[in-house]
Scaffold this motif. Structure first.
Motif, PDB file in Angstrom:
ATOM      1  N   ALA A  81     112.537  11.269 -33.827  1.00 44.86           N
ATOM      2  CA  ALA A  81     112.794  10.144 -32.927  1.00 44.86           C
ATOM      3  C   ALA A  81     113.831  10.500 -31.862  1.00 44.86           C
ATOM      4  N   ALA A  82     114.782  11.374 -32.218  1.00 42.41           N
ATOM      5  CA  ALA A  82     115.849  11.744 -31.284  1.00 42.41           C
ATOM      6  C   ALA A  82     115.465  12.890 -30.355  1.00 42.41           C
ATOM      7  N   ALA A  83     114.358  13.545 -30.630  1.00 44.44           N
ATOM      8  CA  ALA A  83     113.988  14.740 -29.869  1.00 44.44           C
ATOM      9  C   ALA A  83     113.446  14.402 -28.486  1.00 44.44           C
ATOM     10  N   LYS A  84     113.714  15.289 -27.549  1.00 42.85           N
ATOM     11  CA  LYS A  84     113.123  15.203 -26.211  1.00 42.85           C
ATOM     12  C   LYS A  84     111.933  16.146 -26.070  1.00 42.85           C
ATOM     13  N   LEU A  85     111.741  17.004 -27.081  1.00 41.29           N
ATOM     14  CA  LEU A  85     110.612  17.915 -27.103  1.00 41.29           C
ATOM     15  C   LEU A  85     110.321  18.270 -28.555  1.00 41.29           C
ATOM     16  N   VAL A  86     109.045  18.293 -28.920  1.00 40.33           N
ATOM     17  CA  VAL A  86     108.626  18.667 -30.272  1.00 40.33           C
ATOM     18  C   VAL A  86     107.708  19.884 -30.155  1.00 40.33           C
ATOM     19  N   VAL A  87     108.015  20.928 -30.927  1.00 41.55           N
ATOM     20  CA  VAL A  87     107.234  22.168 -30.889  1.00 41.55           C
ATOM     21  C   VAL A  87     106.504  22.331 -32.211  1.00 41.55           C
ATOM     22  N   ALA A 108     108.156  11.804 -27.344  1.00 43.59           N
ATOM     23  CA  ALA A 108     108.513  13.113 -26.800  1.00 43.59           C
ATOM     24  C   ALA A 108     107.263  13.957 -26.589  1.00 43.59           C
ATOM     25  N   PRO A 109     107.218  14.737 -25.515  1.00 38.28           N
ATOM     26  CA  PRO A 109     106.080  15.652 -25.331  1.00 38.28           C
ATOM     27  C   PRO A 109     106.051  16.705 -26.430  1.00 38.28           C
ATOM     28  N   GLN A 110     104.853  17.183 -26.726  1.00 39.30           N
ATOM     29  CA  GLN A 110     104.688  18.217 -27.735  1.00 39.30           C
ATOM     30  C   GLN A 110     104.212  19.512 -27.097  1.00 39.30           C
ATOM     31  N   VAL A 111     104.770  20.620 -27.565  1.00 43.61           N
ATOM     32  CA  VAL A 111     104.270  21.944 -27.220  1.00 43.61           C
ATOM     33  C   VAL A 111     103.456  22.441 -28.404  1.00 43.61           C
ATOM     34  N   VAL A 112     102.195  22.752 -28.188  1.00 44.98           N
ATOM     35  CA  VAL A 112     101.367  23.387 -29.217  1.00 44.98           C
ATOM     36  C   VAL A 112     101.448  24.888 -28.959  1.00 44.98           C
ATOM     37  N   ILE A 164     106.192  27.947 -25.238  1.00 43.44           N
ATOM     38  CA  ILE A 164     107.465  27.250 -25.480  1.00 43.44           C
ATOM     39  C   ILE A 164     108.331  27.277 -24.227  1.00 43.44           C
ATOM     40  N   ARG A 165     108.375  28.413 -23.560  1.00 45.18           N
ATOM     41  CA  ARG A 165     109.118  28.499 -22.283  1.00 45.18           C
ATOM     42  C   ARG A 165     108.635  27.430 -21.306  1.00 45.18           C
ATOM     43  N   ASP A 166     107.327  27.306 -21.144  1.00 46.78           N
ATOM     44  CA  ASP A 166     106.790  26.340 -20.194  1.00 46.78           C
ATOM     45  C   ASP A 166     107.098  24.907 -20.624  1.00 46.78           C
ATOM     46  N   GLY A 167     107.062  24.657 -21.938  1.00 45.90           N
ATOM     47  CA  GLY A 167     107.394  23.324 -22.430  1.00 45.90           C
ATOM     48  C   GLY A 167     108.847  22.968 -22.190  1.00 45.90           C
ATOM     49  N   ASN A 182     115.638  34.172 -20.351  1.00 45.30           N
ATOM     50  CA  ASN A 182     115.673  34.401 -21.798  1.00 45.30           C
ATOM     51  C   ASN A 182     114.297  34.793 -22.329  1.00 45.30           C
ATOM     52  N   ALA A 183     113.263  34.125 -21.838  1.00 45.85           N
ATOM     53  CA  ALA A 183     111.911  34.449 -22.286  1.00 45.85           C
ATOM     54  C   ALA A 183     111.517  35.863 -21.872  1.00 45.85           C
ATOM     55  N   ALA A 184     111.866  36.262 -20.665  1.00 38.86           N
ATOM     56  CA  ALA A 184     111.535  37.612 -20.206  1.00 38.86           C
ATOM     57  C   ALA A 184     112.198  38.666 -21.087  1.00 38.86           C
TER      58      ALA A 184
END
Length: 319
Positions: A81-87, A108-112, A164-167, A182-184
């Protein structure tokens, strides 16, 4: 006569002595980290590597935890509930996640993380093996038609990282440069890791690249690196191997002289111990499939996990 500078300094000191905090300009105020929930420990490690200090990560299924049998608690609902993004992993791995998101009322938006990955089949009726060093799955399970353990291929892990980077960028556009840098860096580390894994498995004599593991989590590894893996259990650790299946595995180990069997950190060791006792195959130690170890363990990060598993395989299989 006091200067203007002294008057400002004196006034600032009075505010502090009076317990009143001066109002800082936006340039001075630190931004709070982006709250992110990751479904299990391997995803949590990916998010931390990409997000750095810009994120705070809550992991639902922690070190040595088994996502197959996880039962969310009210505390987990509060985290979501507190998250701004769920992976999430996707491919049916977290069957409990949709109910948890609904109960948490999360928007919250989800990254699959597996988006874009071509999944391997775990179907019981699939007549084909997995190609290069692949194997057939022995059981049905509750994940659906796709094998969800895609992270066991380092090339797939790089797809996870990009997703995940894009999310993170979509959820926190101001952090774009941080997430991209960081992703690179992390993708370069994974490229080097992939090269090391290929070299290590290639060093094992081809006829010895055959193992048994306690559940079916290594098909992507087998497919990517040319290892033949025979699991007595299905893709889900909830699926128990039948006596008939175990007997068939034991006959195959004896007939094909499979050199080693491996425990996994999320499964009961008794089955593998039984198989080792009845076949004389070597127990090659514990490998990590669906969860990292704790911070003081052998596999506290994804890279450490892959390195540990490869060393376990090569140590056991090299004559």
């Amino acid at each position: 006569m006091p200067t203007k500078r002294n008057v400002i300094s004196f006034g600032f000191a009075v505010l502090l002595m009076g317990g009143i905090s001066p109002v800082l300009s936006p340039a001075w105020a630190a931004e709070p980290p982006l709250p992110v929930v990751a479904s299990f420990s391997i995803l949590g490690d990916f998010v931390r590597n990409i997000g750095g200090d810009r994120v705070s990560v809550e992991v639902l299924v922690g070190p040595d935890g088994d996502a197959h049998v996880f039962s969310p608690s009210p505390a987990d609902a509060r985290k979501v509930a507190a998250a701004k993004l769920v992976v999430v992993n996707g491919l049916g791995f977290e069957g409990w996640m949709p109910r948890l998101v609904r109960s948490a009322g999360s928007k919250a938006p989800q990254v699959v993380a597996t988006k874009g990955i071509i999944p391997l089949s775990n179907g019981e009726d699939d007549d084909d093996d997995h190609g290069k060093g692949g194997h057939k799955h022995a059981h049905g399970h509750d994940h659906g038609p796709d094998d969800p353990h895609a992270w066991q291929s380092v090339a797939n892990a790089q797809i996870y990282v990009r997703n995940i980077r894009d999310g993170l960028i979509a959820a926190d556009p101001a952090g774009r440069s941080t997430y991209e840098a960081n992703a690179a860096r992390y993708l370069d580390e994974l490229t080097a890791l992939d090269t090391k894994v290929k070299a290590a498995i290639a060093s094992i004599p081809k006829e010895r690249r055959r193992i048994v593991t306690s559940h079916d989590a290594f098909a992507y590894f087998a497919n990517a690196y040319g290892l033949d893996v025979l699991p007595p259990q299905g893709v889900s650790s909830e699926t128990e191997a039948s006596a008939k299946d175990v007997a068939a595995i034991i006959r195959q180990i004896k007939a094909e002289k499979i050199p080693a069997v491996f425990l996994e950190n999320i499964t009961d060791p008794r089955l593998i111990n039984q198989i080792a006792k009845e076949t004389g195959a070597r127990i090659g130690g514990t490998v990590y499939s669906d969860a990292l170890s704790g911070a003081n363990g052998s596999a506290p990060t994804y890279i450490a996990m892959i390195e540990h598993n490869v060393k376990a395989f090569t140590d056991a299989l090299t004559p």
